[in-house]
Motif scaffolding. Structure first.
Motif, PDB file in Angstrom:
ATOM      1  N   THR A  13       0.852  -1.184   0.000  1.00  0.00           N
ATOM      2  CA  THR A  13       0.000   0.000   0.000  1.00  0.00           C
ATOM      3  C   THR A  13       0.887   1.233   0.000  1.00  0.00           C
ATOM      4  O   THR A  13       2.036   1.195   0.454  1.00  0.00           O
ATOM      5  CB  THR A  13      -0.928   0.046   1.235  1.00  0.00           C
ATOM      6  OG1 THR A  13      -0.129   0.023   2.412  1.00  0.00           O
ATOM      7  CG2 THR A  13      -1.902  -1.101   1.240  1.00  0.00           C
ATOM      8  N   GLN A  14       0.333   2.312  -0.506  1.00  0.00           N
ATOM      9  CA  GLN A  14       0.996   3.610  -0.465  1.00  0.00           C
ATOM     10  C   GLN A  14      -0.116   4.637  -0.317  1.00  0.00           C
ATOM     11  O   GLN A  14      -0.854   4.899  -1.270  1.00  0.00           O
ATOM     12  CB  GLN A  14       1.832   3.850  -1.712  1.00  0.00           C
ATOM     13  CG  GLN A  14       2.707   5.079  -1.581  1.00  0.00           C
ATOM     14  CD  GLN A  14       3.722   5.147  -2.693  1.00  0.00           C
ATOM     15  OE1 GLN A  14       3.426   4.800  -3.824  1.00  0.00           O
ATOM     16  NE2 GLN A  14       4.899   5.596  -2.374  1.00  0.00           N
ATOM     17  N   ALA A  17      -3.654   3.964  -1.794  1.00  0.00           N
ATOM     18  CA  ALA A  17      -3.516   3.092  -2.962  1.00  0.00           C
ATOM     19  C   ALA A  17      -3.055   1.689  -2.575  1.00  0.00           C
ATOM     20  O   ALA A  17      -2.197   1.522  -1.710  1.00  0.00           O
ATOM     21  CB  ALA A  17      -2.533   3.698  -3.958  1.00  0.00           C
ATOM     22  N   LEU A  19      -1.174  -1.599  -4.086  1.00  0.00           N
ATOM     23  CA  LEU A  19      -0.211  -1.896  -5.141  1.00  0.00           C
ATOM     24  C   LEU A  19      -0.059  -3.401  -5.286  1.00  0.00           C
ATOM     25  O   LEU A  19      -0.079  -4.122  -4.293  1.00  0.00           O
ATOM     26  CB  LEU A  19       1.163  -1.312  -4.801  1.00  0.00           C
ATOM     27  CG  LEU A  19       1.220   0.129  -4.310  1.00  0.00           C
ATOM     28  CD1 LEU A  19       2.605   0.444  -3.782  1.00  0.00           C
ATOM     29  CD2 LEU A  19       0.845   1.066  -5.430  1.00  0.00           C
ATOM     30  N   SER A  35       2.575  -4.487 -13.071  1.00  0.00           N
ATOM     31  CA  SER A  35       2.359  -3.694 -11.870  1.00  0.00           C
ATOM     32  C   SER A  35       1.021  -2.983 -12.029  1.00  0.00           C
ATOM     33  O   SER A  35       0.666  -2.550 -13.130  1.00  0.00           O
ATOM     34  CB  SER A  35       3.488  -2.674 -11.722  1.00  0.00           C
ATOM     35  OG  SER A  35       3.260  -1.840 -10.618  1.00  0.00           O
ATOM     36  N   ARG A  36       0.296  -2.867 -10.892  1.00  0.00           N
ATOM     37  CA  ARG A  36      -1.010  -2.219 -10.940  1.00  0.00           C
ATOM     38  C   ARG A  36      -1.221  -1.446  -9.649  1.00  0.00           C
ATOM     39  O   ARG A  36      -0.850  -1.904  -8.569  1.00  0.00           O
ATOM     40  CB  ARG A  36      -2.078  -3.294 -11.113  1.00  0.00           C
ATOM     41  CG  ARG A  36      -3.486  -2.827 -10.978  1.00  0.00           C
ATOM     42  CD  ARG A  36      -4.465  -3.936 -11.232  1.00  0.00           C
ATOM     43  NE  ARG A  36      -4.320  -5.007 -10.251  1.00  0.00           N
ATOM     44  CZ  ARG A  36      -5.098  -6.070 -10.185  1.00  0.00           C
ATOM     45  NH1 ARG A  36      -6.056  -6.230 -11.067  1.00  0.00           N
ATOM     46  NH2 ARG A  36      -4.923  -6.983  -9.253  1.00  0.00           N
ATOM     47  N   THR A  37      -1.813  -0.265  -9.763  1.00  0.00           N
ATOM     48  CA  THR A  37      -2.148   0.566  -8.609  1.00  0.00           C
ATOM     49  C   THR A  37      -3.651   0.818  -8.614  1.00  0.00           C
ATOM     50  O   THR A  37      -4.200   1.287  -9.619  1.00  0.00           O
ATOM     51  CB  THR A  37      -1.390   1.911  -8.654  1.00  0.00           C
ATOM     52  OG1 THR A  37       0.015   1.646  -8.728  1.00  0.00           O
ATOM     53  CG2 THR A  37      -1.690   2.752  -7.427  1.00  0.00           C
ATOM     54  N   PHE A 121       8.821   1.822  -2.504  1.00  0.00           N
ATOM     55  CA  PHE A 121       7.660   0.943  -2.579  1.00  0.00           C
ATOM     56  C   PHE A 121       8.008  -0.352  -1.865  1.00  0.00           C
ATOM     57  O   PHE A 121       9.004  -0.986  -2.212  1.00  0.00           O
ATOM     58  CB  PHE A 121       7.278   0.653  -4.036  1.00  0.00           C
ATOM     59  CG  PHE A 121       6.983   1.887  -4.829  1.00  0.00           C
ATOM     60  CD1 PHE A 121       5.710   2.436  -4.832  1.00  0.00           C
ATOM     61  CD2 PHE A 121       7.981   2.511  -5.570  1.00  0.00           C
ATOM     62  CE1 PHE A 121       5.434   3.586  -5.570  1.00  0.00           C
ATOM     63  CE2 PHE A 121       7.716   3.655  -6.309  1.00  0.00           C
ATOM     64  CZ  PHE A 121       6.437   4.193  -6.301  1.00  0.00           C
TER      65      PHE A 121
END
Length: 128
Positions: A13-14, A17, A19, A35-37, A121
């Protein structure tokens, strides 16, 4: 095989979001990644990734949002760490991955070659 430690499904997470980054096992001289957000229920970013063998080294190839590929050359390789550079690219110029000693956390740092604070990340192995 030099970066086989990256394979698997990774989540993090960020802020708000979620991830996820997934790396397939090496085959045919390449690892394939995606990669997907996801933020507030919507996919806000995605990226196609590859690490390919070229000559006697590795090249990290990124295609954010399906854009044309940008290549980063391997400059450092350790047992659980890989660093790739492309100083001619605007951002990022440096991408590194490092696996924790317990094998459960994958950290990616994305930034410039000189100065500045890289974006960090952190991913955990999915299901752990």
């Amino acid at each position: 095989d030099a970066v086989a430690w990256m394979t698997g499904a990774w989540v993090g997470t960020q802020g708000v979001a979620a991830l996820d980054e997934r790396w397939s096992p090496a085959a045919g001289g390449a690892l394939m990644g995606t990669s997907r957000t996801i933020a507030r229920g919507n996919m806000v970013a995605f990226e196609f990734l590859r690490i390919v063998e070229r000559d006697t080294s590795l090249v990290y190839v990124a295609q954010p949002h399906g854009a044309p590929p940008t290549e980063f050359t391997l400059v450092e390789l350790g047992e659980r760490r890989a660093v790739f550079l492309n100083p001619r690219h605007d951002f990022p110029q440096r991408i590194s991955y490092e696996l924790s000693a317990d094998g459960l956390t994958l950290t990616a740092l994305v930034g410039h070659t000189n100065g500045g604070r890289p974006q960090r990340f952190e991913f955990r192995r999915e299901g752990r």
